[in-house]
Design a protein around this motif. Sequence first.
Motif, PDB file in Angstrom:
ATOM      1  N   SER B 129       0.811  -1.219   0.000  1.00 48.12           N
ATOM      2  CA  SER B 129       0.000   0.000   0.000  1.00 48.12           C
ATOM      3  C   SER B 129       0.845   1.270   0.000  1.00 48.12           C
ATOM      4  N   THR B 130       2.069   1.211   0.521  1.00 50.37           N
ATOM      5  CA  THR B 130       3.018   2.328   0.413  1.00 50.37           C
ATOM      6  C   THR B 130       4.440   1.759   0.348  1.00 50.37           C
ATOM      7  N   GLY B 131       5.391   2.617  -0.006  1.00 52.23           N
ATOM      8  CA  GLY B 131       6.800   2.221   0.015  1.00 52.23           C
ATOM      9  C   GLY B 131       7.266   1.990   1.448  1.00 52.23           C
ATOM     10  N   TYR B 132       6.729   2.785   2.340  1.00 50.32           N
ATOM     11  CA  TYR B 132       7.049   2.608   3.760  1.00 50.32           C
ATOM     12  C   TYR B 132       6.709   1.183   4.182  1.00 50.32           C
ATOM     13  N   GLN B 133       5.529   0.741   3.801  1.00 44.16           N
ATOM     14  CA  GLN B 133       5.134  -0.620   4.180  1.00 44.16           C
ATOM     15  C   GLN B 133       5.933  -1.691   3.446  1.00 44.16           C
ATOM     16  N   ALA B 157      13.726   6.270   7.271  1.00 42.96           N
ATOM     17  CA  ALA B 157      12.990   5.856   8.467  1.00 42.96           C
ATOM     18  C   ALA B 157      12.277   4.509   8.293  1.00 42.96           C
ATOM     19  N   SER B 158      11.746   4.268   7.108  1.00 41.63           N
ATOM     20  CA  SER B 158      11.002   3.017   6.897  1.00 41.63           C
ATOM     21  C   SER B 158      11.938   1.804   6.980  1.00 41.63           C
ATOM     22  N   ILE B 159      13.201   1.996   6.643  1.00 42.81           N
ATOM     23  CA  ILE B 159      14.181   0.910   6.744  1.00 42.81           C
ATOM     24  C   ILE B 159      14.490   0.638   8.215  1.00 42.81           C
ATOM     25  N   LEU B 198      20.984  -1.077   1.392  1.00 47.47           N
ATOM     26  CA  LEU B 198      21.571   0.142   0.821  1.00 47.47           C
ATOM     27  C   LEU B 198      20.478   0.918   0.091  1.00 47.47           C
ATOM     28  N   GLU B 199      20.752   2.177  -0.191  1.00 47.76           N
ATOM     29  CA  GLU B 199      19.844   2.951  -1.037  1.00 47.76           C
ATOM     30  C   GLU B 199      20.613   3.370  -2.280  1.00 47.76           C
ATOM     31  N   GLY B 200      19.907   3.499  -3.406  1.00 52.65           N
ATOM     32  CA  GLY B 200      20.556   3.969  -4.629  1.00 52.65           C
ATOM     33  C   GLY B 200      20.899   5.440  -4.484  1.00 52.65           C
ATOM     34  N   TYR B 202      20.458   8.677  -1.816  1.00 50.52           N
ATOM     35  CA  TYR B 202      20.101   9.085  -0.449  1.00 50.52           C
ATOM     36  C   TYR B 202      19.405  10.424  -0.532  1.00 50.52           C
ATOM     37  N   SER B 203      18.159  10.453  -0.037  1.00 53.19           N
ATOM     38  CA  SER B 203      17.274  11.564  -0.380  1.00 53.19           C
ATOM     39  C   SER B 203      17.587  12.851   0.370  1.00 53.19           C
ATOM     40  N   MET B 204      18.337  12.794   1.445  1.00 53.08           N
ATOM     41  CA  MET B 204      18.637  14.032   2.156  1.00 53.08           C
ATOM     42  C   MET B 204      19.651  14.875   1.381  1.00 53.08           C
ATOM     43  N   VAL B 227      18.178  -3.218  -1.971  1.00 50.52           N
ATOM     44  CA  VAL B 227      18.466  -1.825  -2.336  1.00 50.52           C
ATOM     45  C   VAL B 227      17.159  -1.061  -2.507  1.00 50.52           C
ATOM     46  N   ASP B 228      17.039   0.028  -1.785  1.00 48.09           N
ATOM     47  CA  ASP B 228      15.878   0.915  -1.910  1.00 48.09           C
ATOM     48  C   ASP B 228      16.179   1.913  -3.024  1.00 48.09           C
ATOM     49  N   GLU B 229      15.419   1.808  -4.107  1.00 50.76           N
ATOM     50  CA  GLU B 229      15.643   2.697  -5.266  1.00 50.76           C
ATOM     51  C   GLU B 229      14.505   3.702  -5.397  1.00 50.76           C
ATOM     52  N   ALA B 230      13.942   4.114  -4.254  1.00 57.00           N
ATOM     53  CA  ALA B 230      12.793   5.029  -4.267  1.00 57.00           C
ATOM     54  C   ALA B 230      13.047   6.282  -5.104  1.00 57.00           C
ATOM     55  N   HIS B 231      14.259   6.846  -5.002  1.00 54.49           N
ATOM     56  CA  HIS B 231      14.520   8.139  -5.642  1.00 54.49           C
ATOM     57  C   HIS B 231      15.238   8.030  -6.981  1.00 54.49           C
ATOM     58  N   GLY B 258      10.816  -0.193  -4.016  1.00 49.12           N
ATOM     59  CA  GLY B 258      10.506   1.062  -4.698  1.00 49.12           C
ATOM     60  C   GLY B 258       9.153   1.589  -4.272  1.00 49.12           C
ATOM     61  N   THR B 259       8.811   2.739  -4.819  1.00 45.57           N
ATOM     62  CA  THR B 259       7.551   3.388  -4.455  1.00 45.57           C
ATOM     63  C   THR B 259       6.853   3.927  -5.694  1.00 45.57           C
ATOM     64  N   PHE B 260       5.533   4.054  -5.611  1.00 47.75           N
ATOM     65  CA  PHE B 260       4.775   4.722  -6.677  1.00 47.75           C
ATOM     66  C   PHE B 260       4.615   6.207  -6.365  1.00 47.75           C
ATOM     67  N   VAL B 267       0.415   6.521  -5.492  1.00 45.79           N
ATOM     68  CA  VAL B 267       0.828   6.054  -4.176  1.00 45.79           C
ATOM     69  C   VAL B 267       0.888   4.527  -4.190  1.00 45.79           C
ATOM     70  N   GLY B 268       1.802   3.971  -3.391  1.00 43.16           N
ATOM     71  CA  GLY B 268       1.972   2.518  -3.352  1.00 43.16           C
ATOM     72  C   GLY B 268       3.447   2.199  -3.245  1.00 43.16           C
ATOM     73  N   GLY B 269       3.753   0.963  -2.894  1.00 43.68           N
ATOM     74  CA  GLY B 269       5.151   0.561  -2.808  1.00 43.68           C
ATOM     75  C   GLY B 269       5.308  -0.845  -3.338  1.00 43.68           C
TER      76      GLY B 269
HETATM   77  C1  LIG Z   1      14.315   6.048   0.509  1.00 45.32           C
HETATM   78  C2  LIG Z   1      12.841   5.951   0.702  1.00 45.32           C
HETATM   79  N1  LIG Z   1      12.277   4.756   0.916  1.00 45.32           N
HETATM   80  C3  LIG Z   1      10.944   4.627   1.098  1.00 45.32           C
HETATM   81  C4  LIG Z   1      10.103   5.717   1.092  1.00 45.32           C
HETATM   82  C5  LIG Z   1       8.629   5.528   1.371  1.00 45.32           C
HETATM   83  O1  LIG Z   1       7.851   5.675   0.241  1.00 45.32           O
HETATM   84  P1  LIG Z   1       6.288   5.906   0.328  1.00 45.32           P
HETATM   85  O2  LIG Z   1       6.059   7.369   0.177  1.00 45.32           O
HETATM   86  O3  LIG Z   1       5.726   5.128  -0.811  1.00 45.32           O
HETATM   87  O4  LIG Z   1       5.799   5.385   1.636  1.00 45.32           O
HETATM   88  C6  LIG Z   1      10.640   6.975   0.820  1.00 45.32           C
HETATM   89  C7  LIG Z   1       9.781   8.164   0.691  1.00 45.32           C
HETATM   90  O5  LIG Z   1       9.427   8.838   1.614  1.00 45.32           O
HETATM   91  C8  LIG Z   1      12.041   7.103   0.671  1.00 45.32           C
HETATM   92  O6  LIG Z   1      12.597   8.309   0.506  1.00 45.32           O
END
Ligand SMILES: Cc1ncc(COP(=O)(O)O)c(C=O)c1O
Lengths: 79, 416
Positions: B129-133, B157-159, B198-200, B202-204, B227-231, B258-260, B267-269
């Motif tokens: 339902s989300t990338g967080y989940q 944070a979700s990791i 790891l992340e591809g 890093y969003s900060m 590997v979290d490739e959200a970004h 990943g995330t939608f 929205v979604g993961g």
């Molecule tokens: C690295 C990373 N992983 C996961 C998420 C979570 O994604 P979502 O917005 O789908 O819950 C985010 C976004 O906030 C993110 O930056």
Amino acid sequence: MDREATKARIDALIEPFNKKGVAITDATRFTDDLEFDSLTIMDFVAAIEDEFDIIISMNQQAEIENYGQLIDAVVKLKG
Amino acid sequence: MTEAVNQPDQPEVIEGGQPDLFSKFDPLIEMRRNLLDSGVEDPFSLVMDRVLSPTTAICNGRETILLGTYNYMGMTFDPDVIEAGQKALTDFGSGTTGSRVLNGTYSGHKAVEQALCEFYAMDHAMVFSTGYQANLGIISTIAGKGDYIILDIDSHASIWDGCKMGDAEVVPFKHNDLEAMEKRLRRIPEGAGKLVILEGVYSMMGDIAPLKEMIAVAKKHGAMVLVDEAHSMGFIGPNGRGVAEDQGCLDDVDFVIGTFSKSVGTVGGFCVSNHPKFEIMRLVCRPYVFTASLPPSVVATACTSIRKLMHAADKRAHLWENSRTLHAALKAAGFHLGTETPQSAIIAVIMPDLERGAAMWEALLHEGLYVNLARPPATPANMTLLRCSLCAAHTAEQVQQIVGMFQRAGVKAGIL
Ligand SMILES: Cc1ncc(COP(=O)(O)O)c(C=O)c1O
């Protein structure tokens, strides 16, 4: 491993992190007394891990609040 | 002592009232009050009154260029995406009212998972339902008590929450530090299960990881790799599969998260994997089982968007162009940036402190520009950042306008 010898090595390691020159006893707490932030904690833990070739996981760190507990944990981890 | 990584300061009673469970939030309440008392607009209660396009909106009554949305590929107003969503809404209704494993799997959920398999050229895809989940579910389910997780200290944070929920031994290492990672892997007891996270991107700070080297080391030590490739999805790599694809090591990644909610524009993961037993996750992963599935309109928009992103090379090129142009211009203007060179579509502008950061944020808003204000404790090294994320739909003219806005606001806020 001997607690005294372990303590001596950790005493040397903590010195550069003890910026305010707090007098450290077994009861000295890392966040409250030494005001370590998360980055300082990470660097300090890494220094100890490298010195003793051990892992102190976050789960184990959560149980360690003061200096005495840290020395005990390292002694135990070294077996 | 570890708790300090994402825990507020010690509770402290402020004015009146008995201490209760909310007392621990007093320092944060105090910090917010101080900030707002200085007269700045609240950076965390902005309202978008109307959204005009992927790059413009009416915010607090002002027409504003959006430079902090993670809507990297500008898919939110794509006509095909909207049409697919409207059709699904009409044909399948507003929601599924059920879990994926009960009454909540519609043909649309299977279709978007198929689109993900094709997008990544992988065997399995599981939509959350989300990338967080997705992070929460996959990490906590595969790494349990007695297993070891080795992860970058700057992880999302979700990791961290997934690590905590699964009860594995959690071992962080210094950001992007290959040697620190290897040392920790080496010290893990013989025979213990190991997961490297790891992340591809890093969003900060908007920096990327040296995935090729890090994954090679992880594999040498017998660890599985997530590997979290959200970004990076949709943008980085020849096919938009992310940083691992770009560095030629996607085949060695066991799980891509990943995330939608970013490039896909809804929205979604999800998690994609080639692991032969991956499908069992659908039965054992609690954040997948014990929650309702995404609405039919959402999976339809995601599916259409993902399929269009497979053929978006031109947009990818334009987004790179935008990122390079803005990075170079802000650097030339004298701003201190999170990376020396543009590495992703995120540009972090480092502020001297929270007060001046908030002032700069407000000055930008008055210029008609929205960026993300990121503040401690969510930021590395307790920095205050103005995070800019570019969009493939920003025009070259908009990028130039943005540069002008930054220069004027920078002078006004006393940063330049
Ligand atoms: C690295 C990373 N992983 C996961 C998420 C979570 O994604 P979502 O917005 O789908 O819950 C985010 C976004 O906030 C993110 O930056």
